[in-house]
Scaffold this motif. Sequence first.
Motif, short mmCIF file in Angstrom:
data_model
loop_
_atom_site.label_atom_id
_atom_site.label_comp_id
_atom_site.label_asym_id
_atom_site.label_seq_id
_atom_site.Cartn_x
_atom_site.Cartn_y
_atom_site.Cartn_z
N ILE A 252 -50.91 -32.84 -18.83
CA ILE A 252 -51.81 -31.72 -19.14
C ILE A 252 -52.45 -31.33 -17.83
O ILE A 252 -53.05 -32.16 -17.14
N ARG A 253 -52.33 -30.08 -17.46
CA ARG A 253 -52.80 -29.61 -16.16
C ARG A 253 -54.19 -28.99 -16.27
O ARG A 253 -55.00 -29.13 -15.37
N PHE A 254 -54.46 -28.27 -17.38
CA PHE A 254 -55.77 -27.64 -17.51
C PHE A 254 -56.10 -27.37 -18.97
O PHE A 254 -55.24 -27.35 -19.83
N HIS A 255 -57.38 -27.16 -19.22
CA HIS A 255 -57.90 -26.66 -20.48
C HIS A 255 -58.53 -25.31 -20.15
O HIS A 255 -59.24 -25.19 -19.16
N ASP A 256 -58.30 -24.32 -20.98
CA ASP A 256 -58.76 -22.96 -20.71
C ASP A 256 -59.86 -22.59 -21.70
O ASP A 256 -59.70 -22.76 -22.90
N ILE A 257 -60.96 -22.08 -21.18
CA ILE A 257 -62.08 -21.67 -22.01
C ILE A 257 -62.47 -20.24 -21.63
O ILE A 257 -62.73 -19.96 -20.46
N ALA A 258 -62.51 -19.36 -22.62
CA ALA A 258 -62.98 -18.00 -22.39
C ALA A 258 -64.50 -18.01 -22.33
O ALA A 258 -65.16 -18.69 -23.11
N VAL A 259 -65.06 -17.29 -21.37
CA VAL A 259 -66.51 -17.22 -21.20
C VAL A 259 -66.95 -15.76 -21.13
O VAL A 259 -66.17 -14.89 -20.75
N ALA A 260 -68.20 -15.52 -21.49
CA ALA A 260 -68.72 -14.16 -21.48
C ALA A 260 -69.11 -13.70 -20.08
O ALA A 260 -68.97 -12.53 -19.75
N ASN A 261 -69.62 -14.62 -19.24
CA ASN A 261 -70.07 -14.29 -17.89
C ASN A 261 -69.54 -15.35 -16.94
O ASN A 261 -70.06 -16.47 -16.89
N LEU A 262 -68.51 -15.02 -16.20
CA LEU A 262 -67.82 -15.99 -15.38
C LEU A 262 -68.73 -16.62 -14.32
O LEU A 262 -68.78 -17.85 -14.18
N GLU A 263 -69.46 -15.82 -13.58
CA GLU A 263 -70.33 -16.35 -12.51
C GLU A 263 -71.40 -17.28 -13.08
O GLU A 263 -71.64 -18.36 -12.53
N TYR A 264 -72.03 -16.88 -14.15
CA TYR A 264 -73.06 -17.71 -14.78
C TYR A 264 -72.45 -19.04 -15.25
O TYR A 264 -73.01 -20.11 -15.03
N SER A 265 -71.30 -18.97 -15.91
CA SER A 265 -70.66 -20.17 -16.44
C SER A 265 -70.21 -21.12 -15.33
O SER A 265 -70.35 -22.33 -15.46
N LEU A 266 -69.66 -20.57 -14.23
CA LEU A 266 -69.27 -21.43 -13.11
C LEU A 266 -70.48 -22.20 -12.58
O LEU A 266 -70.41 -23.40 -12.33
N ALA A 267 -71.59 -21.50 -12.42
CA ALA A 267 -72.81 -22.14 -11.94
C ALA A 267 -73.31 -23.18 -12.94
O ALA A 267 -73.75 -24.28 -12.55
N TRP A 268 -73.25 -22.88 -14.22
CA TRP A 268 -73.72 -23.80 -15.25
C TRP A 268 -72.89 -25.08 -15.27
O TRP A 268 -73.44 -26.17 -15.28
N TYR A 269 -71.56 -24.95 -15.28
CA TYR A 269 -70.69 -26.14 -15.30
C TYR A 269 -70.87 -26.98 -14.04
O TYR A 269 -70.78 -28.20 -14.08
N HIS A 270 -71.14 -26.33 -12.92
CA HIS A 270 -71.39 -27.05 -11.67
C HIS A 270 -72.74 -27.76 -11.73
O HIS A 270 -72.83 -28.96 -11.48
N SER A 271 -73.78 -27.03 -12.06
CA SER A 271 -75.15 -27.57 -12.03
C SER A 271 -75.40 -28.63 -13.10
O SER A 271 -76.01 -29.66 -12.83
N PHE A 272 -74.96 -28.39 -14.32
CA PHE A 272 -75.30 -29.27 -15.43
C PHE A 272 -74.27 -30.35 -15.70
O PHE A 272 -74.62 -31.42 -16.21
N LEU A 273 -73.00 -30.09 -15.39
CA LEU A 273 -71.95 -31.06 -15.72
C LEU A 273 -71.27 -31.68 -14.50
O LEU A 273 -70.44 -32.57 -14.64
N GLY A 274 -71.58 -31.19 -13.31
CA GLY A 274 -71.04 -31.79 -12.10
C GLY A 274 -69.64 -31.37 -11.70
O GLY A 274 -69.03 -32.00 -10.83
#
Length: 124
Positions: free
Chosen positions: A8-30
Amino acid sequence: MAGYLNQIRFHDIAVANLEYSLAWYHSFLGFEVRSKNDQIGVLSLGRGPDLILTAPDFRSSMGKLSMDERAVPIIGFETHQIDEFYRFLRSKGVPVTPLRDEYIGRYFGFIDPDGNMYSVLKGN
């Protein structure tokens, strides 16, 4: 059946705001942002599959095979035999998208009997 898939190479998740979500996954989940553009962001924890966040407008450019005319691949597999696996699935009547070449590599999507879409990638 031959073992066409490697991992398995990746899991794909659709998001409403790409920039916000990238920052969130980085800041809150590492997650570390490995790459991004206006349409997708590739996140990694260093081990295991990548997490791909996909902007809503990118979805409309992907293959249209799901029941409701929306392509939503949820898991991406990696293979070293993409042409062979593509031909195998088509010969068995599995719905597949056309093979595409993009900056991430060569890939296609397919639908399982329950209408779930998956991607198969042979990376560069």
